[in-house]
Design a protein around this motif. Structure first.
Motif, short mmCIF file in Angstrom:
data_model
loop_
_atom_site.label_atom_id
_atom_site.label_comp_id
_atom_site.label_asym_id
_atom_site.label_seq_id
_atom_site.Cartn_x
_atom_site.Cartn_y
_atom_site.Cartn_z
N THR A 49 0.81 -1.22 0.00
CA THR A 49 0.00 0.00 0.00
C THR A 49 0.85 1.27 0.00
OG1 THR A 49 -0.18 -0.03 2.42
CG2 THR A 49 -1.92 -1.16 1.18
N ASP A 149 -5.51 5.07 -4.07
CA ASP A 149 -4.13 5.47 -3.81
C ASP A 149 -3.36 5.61 -5.11
OD1 ASP A 149 -3.96 5.64 -0.91
OD2 ASP A 149 -4.43 3.51 -0.95
N THR A 168 0.06 2.30 -6.03
CA THR A 168 0.50 1.28 -5.08
C THR A 168 0.48 -0.07 -5.77
OG1 THR A 168 -1.72 0.72 -4.28
CG2 THR A 168 -0.59 2.56 -3.19
N ASP A 171 -3.15 -1.32 -6.00
CA ASP A 171 -3.93 -0.67 -7.05
C ASP A 171 -3.52 -1.14 -8.44
OD1 ASP A 171 -5.32 0.72 -5.15
OD2 ASP A 171 -4.71 2.71 -5.80
#
Length: 276
Positions: A49, A149, A168, A171
């Protein structure tokens, strides 16, 4: 003593046959990594993350937006600005020339295989229309997909420190999952070579995929390489293992190591699926 020995032997058998004692995950030296399969099982995570630059992995979103906006048979005229954009920034190119007219299908190959910043510029300019509008579409799409993000500043992943683009590992894997659901995208990123024969409106082009994993490992579906000094060497990858689709990403790794690490991660995920 005999009873203790028997108990010990039994424990060894249980341990050896237990999924909890499966082979250790491969060493991953990338700054961030994430691997998940189509059943939702996470096979590896490391700083998944953390917000990091992702270089040309940005072009996955570029392709995703174009596939929603364009028809594959549309033609786009390459401008001097498209060519200059790639050359002046020292970016990878599809060797496009001013005045060439290519279909969206071909430009998507030029975008994803040799990672052409010139192709990215041409597509963003056409389907924004204009680069700023196209980036807004990229960010709106990211929000709609739940990529909270992720922030895009351009269509090619070239560094713009003042604007601060990032994503990230989590993502990027989710974006790849969505993109691979499109059969056109899946076909493009799975090709090692794409040839465009010469015509009256464009030169001949031969584009080779920068993703060495396609020739290095079995049952690989792509997806995209990336590199800038800030992002390091990145790799978004996917393959079939144990009857499931496995998708992973390595952010800020070394060049050749990313391919061998990705192959080990795919095989490791396959071994966990089989054991499970």
């Amino acid at each position: 003593m005999r009873i203790a020995a028997c108990i010990g032997s039994a424990l060894l058998v249980l341990i050896a046959g237990s999924p909890a004692y499966a082979a250790d995950a491969p060493a991953v030296k990338a700054k961030a990594a994430y691997v998940v399969d189509s059943a939702g099982t996470i096979h590896f995570d490391k700083r998944e993350t953390a917000r990091l630059p992702v270089a040309s992995l940005v072009k996955v979103m570029t392709a995703y937006v174009v596939l929603r906006e364009a028809r594959l048979g549309d033609t786009v005229t390459v401008t001097a600005a498209d060519v200059r954009h790639a050359k002046s920034n020292g970016a990878t190119t599809a060797a496009l020339g001013k005045g060439e007219r290519l279909t969206v299908r071909d430009l998507l190959h030029g975008l994803m295989l040799p990672s052409g910043a010139d192709a990215a510029n041409a597509l963003a300019r056409r389907y924004g229309p204009g680069k700023a509008a196209f980036v807004r579409k990229m960010n709106a799409t990211a929000r709609s997909l739940g990529l909270d993000d992720t922030r895009y500043t351009n269509a090619d992943g070239l560094p713009e420190p003042a604007l601060g683009g990032y994503s990230t590992a989590v993502d990027q894997v989710e974006l790849a999952r969505r993109a691979l659901a499109n059969p056109v995208f899946r076909t493009i990123v799975g090709r090692e070579v794409h040839r465009v024969p010469k015509s009256a409106v464009h030169r001949a082009h031969t584009w080779r995929n920068t993703n060495k994993l396609l020739s290095q490992a079995d049952d690989v579906a792509g997806v995209k390489t990336g590199y800038t000094r800030a992002a390091g060497f990145c790799l978004l990858f996917a393959g079939e293992r144990g009857g499931r689709q496995v998708i992973g990403v390595l952010l800020n790794d070394q060049n050749e190591r990313r391919f061998s690490t990705a192959e080990r991660l795919l095989d490791y995920a396959g071994s966990q699926i089989t054991i499970g």
